[in-house]
Design a protein around this motif. Structure first.
Motif, PDB file in Angstrom:
ATOM      1  N   UNK A 185     -28.300 -37.523 -44.640  1.00 52.25           N
ATOM      2  CA  UNK A 185     -27.108 -38.956 -44.131  1.00 52.25           C
ATOM      3  C   UNK A 185     -27.961 -40.152 -45.465  1.00 52.25           C
ATOM      4  N   UNK A 186     -28.054 -39.956 -46.563  1.00 52.46           N
ATOM      5  CA  UNK A 186     -27.802 -41.532 -47.160  1.00 52.46           C
ATOM      6  C   UNK A 186     -26.078 -41.834 -47.574  1.00 52.46           C
ATOM      7  N   UNK A 187     -26.280 -42.469 -47.368  1.00 49.95           N
ATOM      8  CA  UNK A 187     -24.982 -43.220 -47.666  1.00 49.95           C
ATOM      9  C   UNK A 187     -24.050 -43.333 -46.396  1.00 49.95           C
ATOM     10  N   UNK A 188     -24.354 -42.683 -45.137  1.00 50.54           N
ATOM     11  CA  UNK A 188     -23.782 -43.051 -43.833  1.00 50.54           C
ATOM     12  C   UNK A 188     -24.341 -44.427 -43.518  1.00 50.54           C
ATOM     13  N   UNK A 189     -23.400 -45.403 -43.499  1.00 56.35           N
ATOM     14  CA  UNK A 189     -22.793 -46.549 -42.648  1.00 56.35           C
ATOM     15  C   UNK A 189     -23.874 -46.545 -41.480  1.00 56.35           C
ATOM     16  N   UNK A 190     -24.426 -47.754 -40.542  1.00 55.23           N
ATOM     17  CA  UNK A 190     -25.189 -48.046 -39.422  1.00 55.23           C
ATOM     18  C   UNK A 190     -23.750 -47.447 -38.458  1.00 55.23           C
ATOM     19  N   UNK A 191     -22.485 -47.527 -38.172  1.00 50.15           N
ATOM     20  CA  UNK A 191     -22.152 -47.829 -37.722  1.00 50.15           C
ATOM     21  C   UNK A 191     -21.675 -46.056 -36.965  1.00 50.15           C
ATOM     22  N   UNK A 192     -21.201 -45.524 -38.467  1.00 49.80           N
ATOM     23  CA  UNK A 192     -21.500 -43.752 -38.426  1.00 49.80           C
ATOM     24  C   UNK A 192     -22.687 -43.038 -37.799  1.00 49.80           C
ATOM     25  N   UNK A 238     -21.825 -31.024 -37.342  1.00 50.59           N
ATOM     26  CA  UNK A 238     -21.792 -31.137 -37.751  1.00 50.59           C
ATOM     27  C   UNK A 238     -21.044 -30.478 -38.702  1.00 50.59           C
ATOM     28  N   UNK A 239     -20.225 -29.607 -38.162  1.00 47.60           N
ATOM     29  CA  UNK A 239     -18.588 -29.169 -39.618  1.00 47.60           C
ATOM     30  C   UNK A 239     -17.755 -30.842 -39.228  1.00 47.60           C
ATOM     31  N   UNK A 240     -17.615 -30.677 -38.171  1.00 42.48           N
ATOM     32  CA  UNK A 240     -16.621 -31.896 -37.513  1.00 42.48           C
ATOM     33  C   UNK A 240     -16.506 -33.331 -37.976  1.00 42.48           C
ATOM     34  N   UNK A 287     -16.410 -37.512 -42.566  1.00 42.56           N
ATOM     35  CA  UNK A 287     -17.564 -38.519 -43.137  1.00 42.56           C
ATOM     36  C   UNK A 287     -18.351 -36.977 -44.137  1.00 42.56           C
ATOM     37  N   UNK A 288     -17.307 -37.436 -45.475  1.00 45.10           N
ATOM     38  CA  UNK A 288     -18.178 -36.752 -46.364  1.00 45.10           C
ATOM     39  C   UNK A 288     -19.631 -36.626 -47.066  1.00 45.10           C
ATOM     40  N   UNK A 289     -20.026 -38.101 -46.540  1.00 42.85           N
ATOM     41  CA  UNK A 289     -21.282 -38.686 -46.925  1.00 42.85           C
ATOM     42  C   UNK A 289     -22.513 -37.696 -46.166  1.00 42.85           C
ATOM     43  N   UNK A 290     -22.504 -37.052 -45.442  1.00 44.67           N
ATOM     44  CA  UNK A 290     -23.419 -36.490 -44.596  1.00 44.67           C
ATOM     45  C   UNK A 290     -23.591 -35.038 -45.197  1.00 44.67           C
ATOM     46  N   UNK A 291     -24.662 -34.809 -45.566  1.00 46.40           N
ATOM     47  CA  UNK A 291     -24.540 -33.144 -46.160  1.00 46.40           C
ATOM     48  C   UNK A 291     -25.580 -32.972 -45.181  1.00 46.40           C
ATOM     49  N   UNK A 292     -25.550 -31.275 -45.058  1.00 47.38           N
ATOM     50  CA  UNK A 292     -25.951 -30.354 -44.665  1.00 47.38           C
ATOM     51  C   UNK A 292     -26.623 -29.756 -45.368  1.00 47.38           C
TER      52      UNK A 292
END
Length: 176
Positions: free
Chosen positions: A30-37, A96-98, A103-108
């Motif tokens: 989840x690195x790169x996601x903002x707190x809001x995201x 996660x897919x949706x 948000x492309x910063x989240x990496x499964x």
């Protein structure tokens, strides 16, 4: 924040309870996601009945050790958020897919299902699994189809007779 041994044991015990009740687990970087995201991700997860948590990797490894999700230990590296589904196995994958669409910063990193570790390339396959209600509806329609066809087949001679009598009656009225 440092944790003493008692706090760590409590976290591992709590997480072990969540793991044993789960039918599937997903891990995402989840690195790169903002707190809001991240908050939006948590809200979406709660709406779908998915438990979300960020734990220390060493504590998470201890919690999954000896369970069917022990295969996740190699995916627990770096800042990882865990998603636990206790009802529908495909729910974390759908979430996660949706979420990744926007948000492309989240990496499964990985999905664990029935003791098997699935990579991020299997996300769409698991996400396409029907929910419990959808699967039951499909099963019911499959079970109902032969009975419905049987009733139609049995009813057809009587219906055909009624149509013939009605046609003869209409013809006699037209001739008179």
């Amino acid at each position: 924040m440092t944790l003493n041994l008692a706090d760590k044991k409590a976290i591992v015990a709590e997480l072990s309870g969540v793991v044993t009740e789960s039918v599937s687990v997903a891990a995402a970087y989840y690195r790169g996601l903002s707190v809001t995201e991240m908050n939006q991700l948590r809200v979406d997860a709660r709406k779908q009945g998915i438990k979300v948590g960020v734990y220390r990797n060493t504590l998470a490894r201890l919690a999954v050790e000896g369970t069917e999700f022990a295969c996740l230990t190699e995916a627990l590296v770096g800042p990882v958020v865990l998603f636990f589904a206790d009802q529908e196995p495909g729910a974390p994958a759908r979430l996660l897919r949706d979420f990744v669409k926007d948000n492309d910063k989240l990496e499964v990193r990985a999905l664990a299902l029935d003791g098997k570790l699935l990579g991020p390339d299997q996300l769409n396959v698991v996400a396409s699994l029907p929910s419990r209600d959808e699967a039951l509806a499909q099963l019911l329609s499959m079970m109902k189809a032969p009975i419905t066809q049987f009733v139609r087949t049995v009813n057809e001679p009587a219906a055909q007779f009624v149509r013939v009598v009605a046609a003869v009656g209409d013809k006699k009225q037209a001739d008179a």
